[in-house]
Design a protein around this motif. Structure first.
Motif, PDB file in Angstrom:
ATOM      1  N   GLN A  41       0.831  -1.202   0.000  1.00 46.19           N
ATOM      2  CA  GLN A  41       0.000   0.000   0.000  1.00 46.19           C
ATOM      3  C   GLN A  41       0.871   1.261   0.000  1.00 46.19           C
ATOM      4  N   VAL A  51      -4.103   5.267  -2.694  1.00 48.31           N
ATOM      5  CA  VAL A  51      -4.094   3.889  -2.203  1.00 48.31           C
ATOM      6  C   VAL A  51      -4.932   3.006  -3.125  1.00 48.31           C
ATOM      7  N   GLN A  56      -6.592  -2.022   0.359  1.00 53.47           N
ATOM      8  CA  GLN A  56      -7.079  -1.356   1.564  1.00 53.47           C
ATOM      9  C   GLN A  56      -8.158  -2.191   2.254  1.00 53.47           C
TER      10      GLN A  56
END
Length: 109
Positions: A41, A51, A56
């Motif tokens: 990330q 991101v 995520q």
């Protein structure tokens, strides 16, 4: 009579200890996997400037899974983590925002 009651409780505790040891090793693997997710990330943020949503969401689910293992290992729940229960669903990401805190006259991020 008391010995008859203690035998199943002892067997249950022994079985729980076995599960706790197993989940300790799962924790070790998941911890390394979480580190890889963090690094991936970070790279995505450095390269693309944003991101990756899928990474995520997986990171959130994985961190919730680690919390489930911790809750089970510390006797806060009898519910065994995945694969004995559902994999945790990712929660919506929290964006960084300025929040005014009442009472102190200040602003807190």
């Amino acid at each position: 009579m008391n010995d008859l009651k203690q035998a199943p409780e002892r067997e249950t505790l022994i079985l729980r200890i076995i599960w706790m040891v197993l989940f300790f090793f799962v924790w070790q693997f998941a911890e390394i996997l979480l580190l890889l997710v963090v690094l991936l990330q970070l790279l995505m943020r450095l390269i693309r400037g944003e991101v990756h949503t899928g990474v995520q969401q997986f990171g959130d689910s994985l961190s919730q899974y680690l919390a489930q293992i911790g809750r089970f290992a510390t006797f806060n729940t009898e519910q065994k983590p995945w694969p004995f229960s559902d994999w945790p669903a990712p929660r919506p990401a929290e964006s960084e925002r300025i929040v005014e805190v009442p009472g102190n006259g200040g602003v807190q991020p």
